[in-house]
Design a protein around this motif. Sequence first.
Motif, short mmCIF file in Angstrom:
data_model
loop_
_atom_site.label_atom_id
_atom_site.label_comp_id
_atom_site.label_asym_id
_atom_site.label_seq_id
_atom_site.Cartn_x
_atom_site.Cartn_y
_atom_site.Cartn_z
N ASP A 14 -32.95 2.54 18.03
CA ASP A 14 -34.24 1.91 18.34
C ASP A 14 -34.04 0.49 18.85
N GLY A 15 -34.56 0.22 20.04
CA GLY A 15 -34.39 -1.09 20.65
C GLY A 15 -33.09 -1.22 21.41
N VAL A 16 -32.22 -0.22 21.29
CA VAL A 16 -30.91 -0.23 21.95
C VAL A 16 -30.82 0.91 22.97
N THR A 43 -48.87 -8.83 15.22
CA THR A 43 -48.40 -8.99 16.59
C THR A 43 -46.91 -8.63 16.65
N PRO A 44 -46.38 -8.44 17.86
CA PRO A 44 -44.93 -8.22 17.97
C PRO A 44 -44.11 -9.34 17.33
N HIS A 222 -39.08 -6.10 24.44
CA HIS A 222 -40.28 -6.90 24.16
C HIS A 222 -39.98 -8.38 23.95
N VAL A 223 -38.71 -8.74 23.68
CA VAL A 223 -38.40 -10.16 23.51
C VAL A 223 -37.90 -10.79 24.81
N GLN A 224 -37.86 -9.99 25.88
CA GLN A 224 -37.36 -10.52 27.15
C GLN A 224 -38.49 -10.93 28.10
N GLU A 225 -39.71 -10.95 27.57
CA GLU A 225 -40.86 -11.25 28.41
C GLU A 225 -40.94 -12.73 28.79
N ALA A 232 -34.57 -17.58 21.73
CA ALA A 232 -34.72 -17.62 20.27
C ALA A 232 -34.15 -16.37 19.61
N TYR A 233 -34.42 -15.22 20.20
CA TYR A 233 -33.94 -13.96 19.62
C TYR A 233 -32.42 -13.87 19.71
#
Length: 262
Positions: A14-16, A43-44, A222-225, A232-233
Amino acid sequence: MTKKANTIIIFDIDGVIRDVSGSYRRAISDTVEHFTAQAYRPTPTDIDNLKSEGIWNNDWEASQELIYRHFVSQGKTRTELQFNYQDIVTYFQTRYRGTDSENWNGYICNEPLLAQPSYFQELTQSGIAWGFFSGATRGSANYVLEKRLGLQSPILIAMEDAPGKPDPTGLFATINLLENGSDKKQTVVYVGDTVADMHTVEKAKALDDSRTWLGVGVLPPHVQETAARRIAYTETLMNAGAKIVFNNVQELTIKTIPKSES
């Protein structure tokens, strides 16, 4: 080539391997909203913040924790809250898998893939052994690995097979299946997108110092937006033990496997 042939790569899913921002994470938000009577929809970023604590890899438990935290913030105490965990799981599954237990029709059906079958073929051709250790259920994991990606009976340790991360038991079990009694592989790479994934590698290293352990981070879509979230991530994963962080799992190749400290 010999050095790389002595390497195992184990992937989280998941996420990978698949983008779960519109599926698992959406199901978390739906579930929390439902059990807080529409008072709170995480929220995300709320979900990322929870998962950055490193102990909420199980999305059912993460949903329950966010529900509890909402009511605690409203002045309730955990002891007076009477939520049935199985009810939370059941509702979550109706969102994620859907309402038809035989032919799934939930969010899982629309998860974008983050890797292609050819990527795994290239790893095999490079002499790298590979498999999967995931907190997803076996049914969910096999849905993406076999039905969507077309992988043939891939090595997999899923939720039902081992304690949740960051406990490294499942990571060791995956290695055992991949080695299958053959010569020991010196380098183990675990690829994940969360703090819990990186902590799993660190715990494995503490238990077995006879191998080289490498945690590789992947940024979920979702953290690459925005650049700020991406940076930060990345820092969060590096601080948790990642040796390198990629934007996409397919950037991890025979040429980009991090060198271990000697």
